[in-house]
Design an enzyme around this catalytic site. Sequence first.
Site, PDB file in Angstrom:
ATOM      1  CG  ASP A  13      -2.210   0.714   1.009  1.00 24.50           C
ATOM      2  OD1 ASP A  13      -2.366   1.327  -0.056  1.00 24.50           O
ATOM      3  OD2 ASP A  13      -3.079   0.660   1.894  1.00 24.50           O
ATOM      4  NE  ARG A  19      -6.511  -0.841  -4.096  1.00 20.73           N
ATOM      5  CZ  ARG A  19      -6.965   0.008  -3.154  1.00 20.73           C
ATOM      6  NH1 ARG A  19      -6.130   0.864  -2.592  1.00 20.73           N
ATOM      7  NH2 ARG A  19      -8.225  -0.008  -2.796  1.00 20.73           N
TER       8      ARG A  19
END
Length: 304
Positions: free
Chosen positions: A133, A181
Amino acid sequence: MLADVSKNIFLHASNNKALNKAAKKWGLRFGASQVVAGDTIKSAIKKVQELNEKGLVCTLDHLGEFVSSRIEAIEATEYNVRTLEAMGSAGVNSNLSVKMTQLGLDIDRNFCVQNMCLILETAKKYNNFVRIDMEDHAHCQITLDILRELRETYDNVGTVIQSYLYRAEQDVKELKGIPLRLVKGAYQESPSVAYQEKEEVDENYMRIIEEHLLSGSYTAIASHDHRIIASVKEFVQKHNIPRNQFEFQMLYGFRTDMQLSLAKEGYTMRVYIPFGNDWFGYFMRRLAERPQNIAFALKGFFSK
């Protein structure tokens, strides 16, 4: 103006260590249980199974970030390893998302890399994928540097690029071939490094989506914005981009009808499922993103 004020309040709260510490004792409150899938691996796996049965794939994220001790980082690493093992044993369709500040990035870079390697080795054992992330801008470059180092050994790891950063387009170009992402971004960043206006963020978001898709790279479009989703559908059709080269992603608890609709249309629809007792920072950032989320949280709180 009011929306900007409330956004700043929630973003500041998300970084407040005292509030984060207190929240761990409160348990899931203020509507957080609607967007966080419990505080144990067992509760998270159960939610994944429910969503898999509906045709949705998932990503689990054990909440937590910015740890300050090696013991905490080791515990977080072991917890992520156990999460991967539990997913493998249950046979669910879910990836794993990790924050490297939870794994000791702010303590020692090499220590963090060692912890990442342990997680990736476990994921490889179960033929699974791990998403690093992206955190605040201060951690962006080191995150990408470590990603490139890990990719020399592991092909089951990718990361996140945030479109509100000026550097996003160049980063996407340099990360051609790596599964990304793509998000708009949820941290409070300075005008010196990030776009401040929604229109500019949205425009850059579509630019980096198109860039990564046209490069032939696997692209995860993480958005609840129906206009963005419609634009992506039109773009991939126009350029004959196969559906196995991209997926849509949304957060657990948000726009569930749209999630199911996309899955029924034949698109890969991945639900990002956070869990754990370190939920406060994540929840505050969700409230900051959209004013509608505040009403959503209050509804959840008063329905208890």
